[in-house]
Motif scaffolding. Structure first.
Motif, PDB file in Angstrom:
ATOM      1  N   THR A   5       0.839  -1.192   0.000  1.00  0.00           N
ATOM      2  CA  THR A   5       0.000   0.000   0.000  1.00  0.00           C
ATOM      3  C   THR A   5       0.876   1.245   0.000  1.00  0.00           C
ATOM      4  O   THR A   5       1.653   1.464   0.932  1.00  0.00           O
ATOM      5  CB  THR A   5      -0.929   0.028   1.238  1.00  0.00           C
ATOM      6  OG1 THR A   5      -1.758  -1.139   1.227  1.00  0.00           O
ATOM      7  CG2 THR A   5      -1.799   1.270   1.236  1.00  0.00           C
ATOM      8  N   ASN A  36       2.416  -7.698   5.783  1.00  0.00           N
ATOM      9  CA  ASN A  36       1.902  -6.339   5.893  1.00  0.00           C
ATOM     10  C   ASN A  36       2.822  -5.345   5.187  1.00  0.00           C
ATOM     11  O   ASN A  36       3.934  -5.678   4.786  1.00  0.00           O
ATOM     12  CB  ASN A  36       1.758  -5.951   7.378  1.00  0.00           C
ATOM     13  CG  ASN A  36       0.838  -6.895   8.124  1.00  0.00           C
ATOM     14  OD1 ASN A  36      -0.294  -7.118   7.720  1.00  0.00           O
ATOM     15  ND2 ASN A  36       1.335  -7.459   9.219  1.00  0.00           N
ATOM     16  N   LEU A  52       0.877  -0.983   8.047  1.00  0.00           N
ATOM     17  CA  LEU A  52      -0.478  -1.021   7.498  1.00  0.00           C
ATOM     18  C   LEU A  52      -0.852  -2.496   7.344  1.00  0.00           C
ATOM     19  O   LEU A  52      -0.136  -3.256   6.688  1.00  0.00           O
ATOM     20  CB  LEU A  52      -0.562  -0.315   6.153  1.00  0.00           C
ATOM     21  CG  LEU A  52      -0.593   1.223   6.166  1.00  0.00           C
ATOM     22  CD1 LEU A  52       0.762   1.805   6.559  1.00  0.00           C
ATOM     23  CD2 LEU A  52      -1.013   1.763   4.798  1.00  0.00           C
ATOM     24  N   TYR A  53      -1.945  -2.899   7.957  1.00  0.00           N
ATOM     25  CA  TYR A  53      -2.315  -4.310   8.006  1.00  0.00           C
ATOM     26  C   TYR A  53      -3.103  -4.687   6.760  1.00  0.00           C
ATOM     27  O   TYR A  53      -4.139  -4.105   6.461  1.00  0.00           O
ATOM     28  CB  TYR A  53      -3.107  -4.591   9.284  1.00  0.00           C
ATOM     29  CG  TYR A  53      -2.293  -4.274  10.516  1.00  0.00           C
ATOM     30  CD1 TYR A  53      -1.292  -5.139  10.946  1.00  0.00           C
ATOM     31  CD2 TYR A  53      -2.492  -3.088  11.224  1.00  0.00           C
ATOM     32  CE1 TYR A  53      -0.513  -4.835  12.056  1.00  0.00           C
ATOM     33  CE2 TYR A  53      -1.717  -2.779  12.333  1.00  0.00           C
ATOM     34  CZ  TYR A  53      -0.735  -3.655  12.745  1.00  0.00           C
ATOM     35  OH  TYR A  53       0.041  -3.356  13.836  1.00  0.00           O
ATOM     36  N   GLU A  54      -2.571  -5.668   6.052  1.00  0.00           N
ATOM     37  CA  GLU A  54      -3.149  -6.058   4.772  1.00  0.00           C
ATOM     38  C   GLU A  54      -4.200  -7.159   4.953  1.00  0.00           C
ATOM     39  O   GLU A  54      -4.564  -7.516   6.069  1.00  0.00           O
ATOM     40  CB  GLU A  54      -2.031  -6.500   3.822  1.00  0.00           C
ATOM     41  CG  GLU A  54      -0.965  -5.431   3.578  1.00  0.00           C
ATOM     42  CD  GLU A  54      -1.477  -4.201   2.822  1.00  0.00           C
ATOM     43  OE1 GLU A  54      -2.575  -4.273   2.238  1.00  0.00           O
ATOM     44  OE2 GLU A  54      -0.764  -3.168   2.824  1.00  0.00           O
ATOM     45  N   LYS A  55      -4.667  -7.728   3.858  1.00  0.00           N
ATOM     46  CA  LYS A  55      -5.859  -8.580   3.859  1.00  0.00           C
ATOM     47  C   LYS A  55      -5.723  -9.834   4.712  1.00  0.00           C
ATOM     48  O   LYS A  55      -6.718 -10.332   5.246  1.00  0.00           O
ATOM     49  CB  LYS A  55      -6.200  -8.987   2.420  1.00  0.00           C
ATOM     50  CG  LYS A  55      -6.655  -7.830   1.540  1.00  0.00           C
ATOM     51  CD  LYS A  55      -6.966  -8.301   0.126  1.00  0.00           C
ATOM     52  CE  LYS A  55      -7.421  -7.150  -0.752  1.00  0.00           C
ATOM     53  NZ  LYS A  55      -7.712  -7.598  -2.144  1.00  0.00           N
ATOM     54  N   PRO A  59      -8.677  -8.017  11.361  1.00  0.00           N
ATOM     55  CA  PRO A  59      -8.688  -6.854  12.257  1.00  0.00           C
ATOM     56  C   PRO A  59      -9.090  -7.198  13.687  1.00  0.00           C
ATOM     57  O   PRO A  59      -8.650  -6.533  14.631  1.00  0.00           O
ATOM     58  CB  PRO A  59      -9.722  -5.926  11.603  1.00  0.00           C
ATOM     59  CG  PRO A  59      -9.715  -6.308  10.158  1.00  0.00           C
ATOM     60  CD  PRO A  59      -9.469  -7.791  10.140  1.00  0.00           C
ATOM     61  N   GLU A  93      -6.338   4.464  11.270  1.00  0.00           N
ATOM     62  CA  GLU A  93      -6.556   4.106   9.867  1.00  0.00           C
ATOM     63  C   GLU A  93      -5.727   5.015   8.973  1.00  0.00           C
ATOM     64  O   GLU A  93      -5.605   6.219   9.236  1.00  0.00           O
ATOM     65  CB  GLU A  93      -8.044   4.229   9.506  1.00  0.00           C
ATOM     66  CG  GLU A  93      -8.378   3.714   8.115  1.00  0.00           C
ATOM     67  CD  GLU A  93      -9.869   3.690   7.832  1.00  0.00           C
ATOM     68  OE1 GLU A  93     -10.295   4.414   6.900  1.00  0.00           O
ATOM     69  OE2 GLU A  93     -10.600   2.975   8.543  1.00  0.00           O
ATOM     70  N   LYS A  97      -6.572   1.426   5.390  1.00  0.00           N
ATOM     71  CA  LYS A  97      -6.127   0.225   6.106  1.00  0.00           C
ATOM     72  C   LYS A  97      -5.979   0.533   7.592  1.00  0.00           C
ATOM     73  O   LYS A  97      -5.686   1.664   7.988  1.00  0.00           O
ATOM     74  CB  LYS A  97      -4.768  -0.261   5.563  1.00  0.00           C
ATOM     75  CG  LYS A  97      -4.742  -0.516   4.056  1.00  0.00           C
ATOM     76  CD  LYS A  97      -5.500  -1.769   3.693  1.00  0.00           C
ATOM     77  CE  LYS A  97      -5.537  -1.982   2.192  1.00  0.00           C
ATOM     78  NZ  LYS A  97      -4.214  -2.297   1.626  1.00  0.00           N
ATOM     79  N   HIS A  98      -6.194  -0.500   8.411  1.00  0.00           N
ATOM     80  CA  HIS A  98      -5.835  -0.363   9.816  1.00  0.00           C
ATOM     81  C   HIS A  98      -4.325  -0.156   9.898  1.00  0.00           C
ATOM     82  O   HIS A  98      -3.552  -0.788   9.168  1.00  0.00           O
ATOM     83  CB  HIS A  98      -6.228  -1.608  10.596  1.00  0.00           C
ATOM     84  CG  HIS A  98      -7.710  -1.817  10.691  1.00  0.00           C
ATOM     85  ND1 HIS A  98      -8.518  -1.041  11.491  1.00  0.00           N
ATOM     86  CD2 HIS A  98      -8.527  -2.700  10.075  1.00  0.00           C
ATOM     87  CE1 HIS A  98      -9.775  -1.444  11.371  1.00  0.00           C
ATOM     88  NE2 HIS A  98      -9.809  -2.452  10.513  1.00  0.00           N
ATOM     89  N   ALA A  99      -3.891   0.735  10.805  1.00  0.00           N
ATOM     90  CA  ALA A  99      -2.471   1.079  10.878  1.00  0.00           C
ATOM     91  C   ALA A  99      -2.064   1.368  12.314  1.00  0.00           C
ATOM     92  O   ALA A  99      -2.881   1.810  13.136  1.00  0.00           O
ATOM     93  CB  ALA A  99      -2.171   2.291  10.001  1.00  0.00           C
TER      94      ALA A  99
END
Length: 319
Positions: A5, A36, A52-55, A59, A93, A97-99
């Protein structure tokens, strides 16, 4: 390259402004890592890792991972410490993405671990296991034994594309492990991925543990078996008993293994090899050739597994 990302300068500046960290000076993507997106961020106060947490990261698991790092740090384990923003949040965020930001640890991971590294690792892993006592959150091991057969079922028809005979090797070993897996061993929070690239050293002195995003609750000795697989085999596939002896000695100095753990250790080592054989095989077959992440050869863990199948007692590992 493991930067999935991209973030703009304006997005990053607004994100950093939520924290009491001074002014943003620089930001650089980190190529290592597979799960990530990570950036090294410098501000006028210090350096930090922005994740940044990916798929592939659920979460719902993030409070466990971030809370565990806070807990371990408070107990004296050197690991990244999540940074709270001005409102007390560790999770925010960024770019959809959650971060999270965590503190930066000095050191380098050992490309060719030596005996001294293995001794230090054993001590640090035992300290981590002991420090994990009292952590209130729980997370089941999604890649524990109950998850191995469902994962195998996803790619078993393509095993021969990796190597002739691999299907039968995995099928036979799974049948053995499912009937022989130890029960009732001491459990707690484990790292579950303590490979050399997740352990930093300055010289031969261990400076910290990183990447807790596979951490979960499981058998403590199983976690040691994962480390033995990751640290004590040479590039040609040979087991290095001197490294194994050092790792187990370092662990035992801090937390002695119980008789049940010692008896069960060869089976745990087989299970640890199976876990990474399965995940590497799945990724080998399902990662596009042009993907950003390099595939890891599952056959490395076939060689480890075959060695463990020949071991009858923990003493044969050098203990």
């Amino acid at each position: 390259m493991a930067v999935y990302t991209e973030i703009s300068d304006d997005e990053l500046a607004r994100f950093i402004a939520r924290y009491d960290l001074g002014n943003l000076l620089s930001c650089k993507g980190i190529a290592e890592g597979v799960e990530n997106t990570n950036y090294l961020v410098h501000t006028t106060t210090s350096a930090f890792i922005l994740t940044l947490y990916e798929k592939r990261v659920d979460p719902a698991d993030l409070p466990f991972f971030l809370g565990l790092m806070e807990h371990l740090s408070a107990q004296g384990v050197t690991c990244p410490l999540p940074v709270r923003d001005r409102e007390g949040n560790v999770l925010n965020e960024l770019a959809g993405k959650h971060a999270a930001l965590v503190t930066f640890l000095e050191g380098m991971w050992p490309r060719r671990p030596h005996v001294e590294h293995c001794l230090e690792l054993g001590r640090a892993q035992a300290r981590m296991h002991t420090a994990g006592e009292g952590f209130s959150l729980q997370r089941a091991n999604a890649l524990g034994i109950s998850g191995w057969r469902p994962l195998f079922d996803k790619f078993k028809d393509k095993c021969e594309d990796i190597s002739p005979g691999l299907h039968d090797l995995i099928a036979d070993e799974l049948a053995f492990l499912e009937t022989s897996w130890p029960q009732g061993l001491p459990d707690g929070v484990i790292h579950a991925d303590l490979f050399p690239d997740n352990v930093f050293f300055i010289g031969n002195r261990l400076s910290g543990l990183i990447d807790f995003y596979f951490a979960c609750n499981d058998s403590l000795a199983y976690d040691v078996a994962i480390s033995l697989n990751a640290w004590c085999f040479e590039p040609n596939g040979d087991y290095n008993a001197t490294k194994g002896r050092a790792l187990l000695k370092g662990y035992r100095e801090v937390r002695p293994l119980t008789d049940a753990e010692r008896t069960s250790f060869p089976v745990l080592a087989r299970g640890a090899a199976m876990r990474f054989l399965l995940t590497r095989s799945y990724d080998w077959l399902n990662t596009p050739q042009d993907a950003l992440v390099a595939r890891k050869d599952p056959m490395d863990y076939v060689r480890r597994l075959r060695f463990h199948q020949s071991v009858a007692a923990i003493g044969e590992y050098g203990s």
